[in-house]
Design a protein around this motif. Structure first.
Motif, PDB file in Angstrom:
ATOM      1  N   THR A   1      -4.055   1.012  -2.734  1.00 27.83           N
ATOM      2  CA  THR A   1      -3.926  -0.111  -3.656  1.00 27.83           C
ATOM      3  C   THR A   1      -3.066  -1.186  -3.019  1.00 27.83           C
ATOM      4  O   THR A   1      -2.401  -0.953  -2.006  1.00 27.83           O
TER       5      THR A   1
ATOM      6  N   THR B   1      -0.381  -2.354  -4.211  1.00 29.03           N
ATOM      7  CA  THR B   1       1.026  -1.977  -4.357  1.00 29.03           C
ATOM      8  C   THR B   1       1.474  -1.114  -3.183  1.00 29.03           C
ATOM      9  O   THR B   1       2.571  -1.296  -2.643  1.00 29.03           O
TER      10      THR B   1
ATOM     11  N   GLY C   1       1.852  -3.294  -0.176  1.00 30.66           N
ATOM     12  CA  GLY C   1       3.102  -4.042  -0.222  1.00 30.66           C
ATOM     13  C   GLY C   1       4.297  -3.190   0.163  1.00 30.66           C
ATOM     14  O   GLY C   1       5.190  -3.628   0.905  1.00 30.66           O
ATOM     15  N   ALA C   2       4.327  -1.948  -0.315  1.00 34.03           N
ATOM     16  CA  ALA C   2       5.413  -1.032   0.031  1.00 34.03           C
ATOM     17  C   ALA C   2       5.398  -0.705   1.519  1.00 34.03           C
ATOM     18  O   ALA C   2       6.452  -0.639   2.169  1.00 34.03           O
TER      19      ALA C   2
ATOM     20  N   VAL D   1       2.390  -9.220  -4.438  1.00 31.72           N
ATOM     21  CA  VAL D   1       1.092  -8.542  -4.494  1.00 31.72           C
ATOM     22  C   VAL D   1       0.150  -9.188  -5.506  1.00 31.72           C
ATOM     23  O   VAL D   1      -0.988  -8.760  -5.650  1.00 31.72           O
TER      24      VAL D   1
ATOM     25  N   VAL E   1      -1.187  -9.404   1.812  1.00 29.46           N
ATOM     26  CA  VAL E   1       0.006  -9.031   1.065  1.00 29.46           C
ATOM     27  C   VAL E   1       1.170  -9.751   1.718  1.00 29.46           C
ATOM     28  O   VAL E   1       1.307  -9.736   2.946  1.00 29.46           O
TER      29      VAL E   1
END
Length: 105
Positions: free
Chosen positions: A1, A3, A6-7, A31, A41
């Motif tokens: 995903t 998210t 982004g992490a 995001v 991202v």
């Protein structure tokens, strides 16, 4: 995903900053912005490091894997009284980095 992407981007940039002896003051992952809709991202990081480390950091980010792009670079150099004999000192850097992620199409 997006998210997770982004992490992962934050982990990659944080590791690169740590590898050159820098410290992160704050970070913000984007995001949901326009770039995310275009498959990118984004991340904005505020950090401090020694002045000579900035070149190493930028090289690591732009030449390393995965492919990352430096979109923003703001550098604040300390007053001359804070710079040591070698001409280096801690600088404050605001760095915007983006990377492409492979989402569901």
């Amino acid at each position: 995903t997006v998210t997770v992407a982004g992490a992962t981007l934050l982990q990659r940039v944080a590791a690169a900053i740590g590898n050159v002896g820098g410290t992160i003051q704050s970070s913000q992952v984007d995001v949901l912005g326009t770039q995310a809709r275009d498959g990118l991202v984004g991340l904005v990081v505020s950090c401090e490091m020694e002045q000579p480390a900035l070149q190493k950091l930028l090289y690591d980010l732009e030449a390393g894997m995965p492919f990352l792009f430096v979109d923003q670079l703001d550098v604040q150099v300390p007053q001359t009284t804070a710079i040591n004999e070698t001409g280096s000192g801690r600088i404050r850097v605001v760095l915007g980095v983006s990377g492409q992620w492979q989402g569901n199409k």
